[in-house]
Design an enzyme around this catalytic site. Structure first.
Site, PDB file in Angstrom:
ATOM      1  N   ASN A   2       0.827  -1.188   0.000  1.00  0.00           N
ATOM      2  CA  ASN A   2       0.000   0.000   0.000  1.00  0.00           C
ATOM      3  C   ASN A   2       0.870   1.250   0.000  1.00  0.00           C
ATOM      4  O   ASN A   2       1.829   1.335   0.763  1.00  0.00           O
ATOM      5  CB  ASN A   2      -0.879  -0.040   1.252  1.00  0.00           C
ATOM      6  N   GLN A  58     -14.726  -0.619  -0.116  1.00  0.00           N
ATOM      7  CA  GLN A  58     -15.520   0.564  -0.417  1.00  0.00           C
ATOM      8  C   GLN A  58     -15.982   0.365  -1.855  1.00  0.00           C
ATOM      9  O   GLN A  58     -15.203   0.526  -2.789  1.00  0.00           O
ATOM     10  CB  GLN A  58     -14.686   1.826  -0.214  1.00  0.00           C
ATOM     11  N   HIS A  69     -11.375   0.819  -9.052  1.00  0.00           N
ATOM     12  CA  HIS A  69     -10.943  -0.553  -9.304  1.00  0.00           C
ATOM     13  C   HIS A  69     -11.230  -1.324  -8.024  1.00  0.00           C
ATOM     14  O   HIS A  69     -10.753  -0.926  -6.953  1.00  0.00           O
ATOM     15  CB  HIS A  69      -9.454  -0.568  -9.638  1.00  0.00           C
ATOM     16  N   HIS A  71     -11.098  -3.196  -4.881  1.00  0.00           N
ATOM     17  CA  HIS A  71      -9.971  -3.570  -4.031  1.00  0.00           C
ATOM     18  C   HIS A  71     -10.455  -3.765  -2.603  1.00  0.00           C
ATOM     19  O   HIS A  71     -11.430  -3.158  -2.178  1.00  0.00           O
ATOM     20  CB  HIS A  71      -8.834  -2.538  -4.097  1.00  0.00           C
ATOM     21  N   HIS A  73      -9.257  -3.728   1.352  1.00  0.00           N
ATOM     22  CA  HIS A  73      -8.258  -3.309   2.329  1.00  0.00           C
ATOM     23  C   HIS A  73      -8.144  -4.397   3.383  1.00  0.00           C
ATOM     24  O   HIS A  73      -9.159  -4.851   3.926  1.00  0.00           O
ATOM     25  CB  HIS A  73      -8.693  -2.019   3.049  1.00  0.00           C
TER      26      HIS A  73
END
Length: 139
Positions: A2, A58, A69, A71, A73
């Site tokens: 990240n 999200q 895109h 993803h 977390h």
């Protein structure tokens, strides 16, 4: 890895094919995404020894998605890493890649304040990815 981790070990898992929303993934892509999340949690457990994880998606702009895109977390958590446990959601809401900035060498497991979070260099992220690869290979 990240660019702007909220906590040590904060990683993003994304689909190979660029899709804006979970609903846009095929069934196989959806399954692969969540299997990758589970495998990554296992690796991060070996690497950081967290007592818990936050796993967050999200899904769409209104939810705070900053990159169009899909993803996930994955945030390793330790007891007391935030003053209020739910503060992590405020951090996620504010999370977004920023310009690359020079980062200090502090290896503390403390959660930095937003103003203290610095973007990492590509070399720093490559080094972290290599250490995770080693952990994957031995787990």
């Amino acid at each position: 890895v990240n660019l702007r981790p909220i906590v040590p070990g904060h990683v993003l898992i994304s689909s190979h094919r660029i899709c804006g929303r979970l609903r846009d993934l095929s069934n196989d892509e959806y399954t692969d995404l969540w299997q990758a999340v589970r495998k990554t949690q296992e690796m991060l457990t070996c690497h950081y020894g967290p007592s818990a994880f936050n796993v967050a998606v999200q899904d769409g702009e209104a939810s705070g998605q900053s990159v169009k895109h899909v993803h996930v977390h994955i945030l390793p958590r330790k007891e007391g890493d935030f003053e209020r446990n739910d503060d992590i959601y405020d951090e996620l809401q504010d999370w977004a890649p920023k310009e690359l900035m020079k980062q200090g060498d502090d290896a503390s497991l403390e959660v930095p304040n937003e103003e203290d979070r610095k973007d990492r260099t590509l070399d720093q992220m490559a080094e972290e990815a290599a250490s995770y690869r080693d952990t994957f290979d031995t787990s």
